[in-house]
Motif scaffolding. Structure first.
Motif, PDB file in Angstrom:
ATOM      1  N   TRP A 180       5.777  20.854  -2.154  1.00 55.87           N
ATOM      2  CA  TRP A 180       5.671  19.405  -2.017  1.00 55.87           C
ATOM      3  C   TRP A 180       4.300  19.001  -1.474  1.00 55.87           C
ATOM      4  CZ3 TRP A 180       6.817  15.097  -3.886  1.00 55.87           C
ATOM      5  CH2 TRP A 180       6.613  13.902  -3.189  1.00 55.87           C
ATOM      6  N   ASP A 181       3.775  19.757  -0.527  1.00 51.11           N
ATOM      7  CA  ASP A 181       2.440  19.459  -0.012  1.00 51.11           C
ATOM      8  C   ASP A 181       1.414  19.511  -1.145  1.00 51.11           C
ATOM      9  OD1 ASP A 181       3.477  19.223   2.531  1.00 51.11           O
ATOM     10  OD2 ASP A 181       2.829  21.217   3.182  1.00 51.11           O
ATOM     11  N   ARG A 182       1.595  20.444  -2.055  1.00 53.55           N
ATOM     12  CA  ARG A 182       0.654  20.621  -3.168  1.00 53.55           C
ATOM     13  C   ARG A 182       0.721  19.447  -4.141  1.00 53.55           C
ATOM     14  NH1 ARG A 182       1.896  25.388  -3.727  1.00 53.55           N
ATOM     15  NH2 ARG A 182       3.453  25.358  -5.400  1.00 53.55           N
ATOM     16  N   ILE A 183       1.920  19.072  -4.560  1.00 54.62           N
ATOM     17  CA  ILE A 183       1.996  18.021  -5.582  1.00 54.62           C
ATOM     18  C   ILE A 183       1.849  16.624  -4.991  1.00 54.62           C
ATOM     19  CG2 ILE A 183       3.374  19.488  -7.118  1.00 54.62           C
ATOM     20  CD1 ILE A 183       5.807  17.737  -6.427  1.00 54.62           C
ATOM     21  N   SER A 184       2.200  16.451  -3.721  1.00 54.41           N
ATOM     22  CA  SER A 184       2.101  15.111  -3.131  1.00 54.41           C
ATOM     23  C   SER A 184       0.670  14.720  -2.826  1.00 54.41           C
ATOM     24  CB  SER A 184       2.952  15.023  -1.864  1.00 54.41           C
ATOM     25  OG  SER A 184       2.465  15.894  -0.870  1.00 54.41           O
ATOM     26  N   ALA A 185      -0.248  15.662  -2.929  1.00 56.58           N
ATOM     27  CA  ALA A 185      -1.665  15.353  -2.727  1.00 56.58           C
ATOM     28  C   ALA A 185      -2.326  14.793  -3.971  1.00 56.58           C
ATOM     29  CB  ALA A 185      -2.408  16.615  -2.278  1.00 56.58           C
ATOM     30  N   ARG A 186      -1.579  14.696  -5.063  1.00 58.95           N
ATOM     31  CA  ARG A 186      -2.174  14.219  -6.310  1.00 58.95           C
ATOM     32  C   ARG A 186      -2.583  12.748  -6.194  1.00 58.95           C
ATOM     33  NH1 ARG A 186      -1.778  17.499 -10.655  1.00 58.95           N
ATOM     34  NH2 ARG A 186      -1.873  15.759 -12.130  1.00 58.95           N
ATOM     35  N   PRO A 187      -3.778  12.388  -6.662  1.00 58.26           N
ATOM     36  CA  PRO A 187      -4.237  10.994  -6.565  1.00 58.26           C
ATOM     37  C   PRO A 187      -3.298   9.997  -7.238  1.00 58.26           C
ATOM     38  CG  PRO A 187      -6.078  12.439  -7.092  1.00 58.26           C
ATOM     39  CD  PRO A 187      -4.840  13.282  -7.177  1.00 58.26           C
ATOM     40  N   ALA A 188      -2.667  10.394  -8.342  1.00 61.96           N
ATOM     41  CA  ALA A 188      -1.762   9.469  -9.033  1.00 61.96           C
ATOM     42  C   ALA A 188      -0.600   9.067  -8.141  1.00 61.96           C
ATOM     43  CB  ALA A 188      -1.236  10.104 -10.330  1.00 61.96           C
ATOM     44  N   LEU A 189      -0.069  10.014  -7.380  1.00 56.82           N
ATOM     45  CA  LEU A 189       1.025   9.681  -6.467  1.00 56.82           C
ATOM     46  C   LEU A 189       0.524   8.794  -5.340  1.00 56.82           C
ATOM     47  CD1 LEU A 189       3.878   9.846  -5.432  1.00 56.82           C
ATOM     48  CD2 LEU A 189       3.325  12.049  -4.378  1.00 56.82           C
ATOM     49  N   GLN A 190      -0.663   9.058  -4.849  1.00 60.17           N
ATOM     50  CA  GLN A 190      -1.215   8.213  -3.790  1.00 60.17           C
ATOM     51  C   GLN A 190      -1.364   6.768  -4.263  1.00 60.17           C
ATOM     52  OE1 GLN A 190      -1.566   9.582  -0.735  1.00 60.17           O
ATOM     53  NE2 GLN A 190      -0.774  11.450  -1.680  1.00 60.17           N
ATOM     54  N   ARG A 191      -1.859   6.598  -5.496  1.00 60.32           N
ATOM     55  CA  ARG A 191      -2.013   5.234  -6.035  1.00 60.32           C
ATOM     56  C   ARG A 191      -0.652   4.558  -6.201  1.00 60.32           C
ATOM     57  NH1 ARG A 191      -5.580   8.046  -9.503  1.00 60.32           N
ATOM     58  NH2 ARG A 191      -4.079   7.880 -11.225  1.00 60.32           N
ATOM     59  N   ALA A 192       0.309   5.290  -6.731  1.00 54.82           N
ATOM     60  CA  ALA A 192       1.638   4.724  -6.939  1.00 54.82           C
ATOM     61  C   ALA A 192       2.277   4.341  -5.610  1.00 54.82           C
ATOM     62  CB  ALA A 192       2.518   5.721  -7.692  1.00 54.82           C
ATOM     63  N   ASN A 193       2.169   5.212  -4.623  1.00 60.43           N
ATOM     64  CA  ASN A 193       2.756   4.913  -3.317  1.00 60.43           C
ATOM     65  C   ASN A 193       2.086   3.721  -2.651  1.00 60.43           C
ATOM     66  OD1 ASN A 193       4.770   6.838  -3.259  1.00 60.43           O
ATOM     67  ND2 ASN A 193       3.533   8.369  -2.192  1.00 60.43           N
ATOM     68  N   ASP A 194       0.778   3.637  -2.768  1.00 62.89           N
ATOM     69  CA  ASP A 194       0.072   2.499  -2.170  1.00 62.89           C
ATOM     70  C   ASP A 194       0.561   1.184  -2.765  1.00 62.89           C
ATOM     71  OD1 ASP A 194      -1.400   4.188  -0.563  1.00 62.89           O
ATOM     72  OD2 ASP A 194      -3.224   4.095  -1.785  1.00 62.89           O
ATOM     73  N   ALA A 195       0.726   1.165  -4.092  1.00 62.61           N
ATOM     74  CA  ALA A 195       1.171  -0.065  -4.755  1.00 62.61           C
ATOM     75  C   ALA A 195       2.605  -0.411  -4.381  1.00 62.61           C
ATOM     76  CB  ALA A 195       1.037   0.091  -6.268  1.00 62.61           C
ATOM     77  N   ASP A 196       3.489   0.590  -4.379  1.00 61.23           N
ATOM     78  CA  ASP A 196       4.888   0.306  -4.038  1.00 61.23           C
ATOM     79  C   ASP A 196       5.041  -0.025  -2.560  1.00 61.23           C
ATOM     80  OD1 ASP A 196       6.222   0.425  -6.484  1.00 61.23           O
ATOM     81  OD2 ASP A 196       6.381   2.602  -6.432  1.00 61.23           O
ATOM     82  N   ASN A 197       4.302   0.640  -1.702  1.00 58.71           N
ATOM     83  CA  ASN A 197       4.374   0.315  -0.270  1.00 58.71           C
ATOM     84  C   ASN A 197       3.925  -1.119   0.010  1.00 58.71           C
ATOM     85  OD1 ASN A 197       5.285   2.885   0.292  1.00 58.71           O
ATOM     86  ND2 ASN A 197       3.288   3.668   0.923  1.00 58.71           N
TER      87      ASN A 197
END
Length: 205
Positions: A180-197
């Motif tokens: 999870w640490d490996r895949i959660s560092a992906r920029p696409a997830l960061q962008r998605a989380n920022d928008a949903d948050n």
């Protein structure tokens, strides 16, 4: 002109998984948030998803519901993103493992529902420990669920692992946490989380 991509979602839903996948494919899309209750049961939305829940993806005239199906559909619709491996055997296996037995047993855990041992054969997932053993065994072989490369299976099933670790419904086994640490560092997830948050309702008080 390409068909539009519209995601119906809620920032407190599995729509987060679909949004992560949309960020991974790198195509323009629109998100339409729906509140729980009446908005999801309105006739206009029931015409899109008769289940009255999110997420639902509308791609031109096509409608796809269920987060794992949305991930698989987008991987196929936009092959240039490289999110569906040529050999689909492990990919399909772990994509649907996440949406089937793994999610079911995690939900049972969250609801504090215990299936009697003598009836576990009826539910299709046995026990939570069994599903975690299966995931751990796979991740000991390869860095990602479908092999050496990140795929839509990691978006869909990996999200379930991440949520389980975050909310304490699955034990923090080292192999699962490292994955999870490996895949959660992906920029696409960061962008998605920022928008949903940013779309989350304000906390009371």
């Amino acid at each position: 002109m390409t068909d539009s991509l519209i995601l119906y979602s809620n920032p407190m839903s599995r729509g987060r998984i679909a949004r992560w996948m949309l960020e991974e494919i790198g195509q323009p899309y629109e998100v339409r948030y729906l509140d729980y209750g009446a908005p999801m049961k309105a006739p206009e939305y029931l015409a899109i998803n008769p289940m009255g829940k999110v997420p639902a993806l509308v791609h031109g005239t096509r409608v796809v519901t269920e987060y794992a199906a949305i991930c698989a559909y987008l991987a196929d619709a936009f092959p240039e993103a490289g999110l569906a491996p040529e050999d689909r055997s492990a990919y399909y296996r772990w994509l649907f493992f996440g949406a089937g037995p793994f999610e079911a047993t995690v939900i049972m855990k969250a609801l504090a529902v215990e299936v009697p041992e003598e009836r576990r054969g009826m539910v299709g997932f046995g026990a939570l420990a069994t599903t975690l053993d299966a995931l751990e065994t796979q991740l000991a072989r390869t860095p990602y669920l479908a092999g050496e490369s990140f795929s839509a299976a990691d978006v869909a099933t990996g999200s379930q692992i991440g949520w389980g670790l975050r909310f304490g419904t699955i034990e923090p086994r080292p192999a699962l946490q490292a994955y999870w640490d490996r895949i959660s560092a992906r920029p696409a997830l960061q962008r998605a989380n920022d928008a949903d948050n940013a779309a989350m309702p304000p906390k009371a008080g």
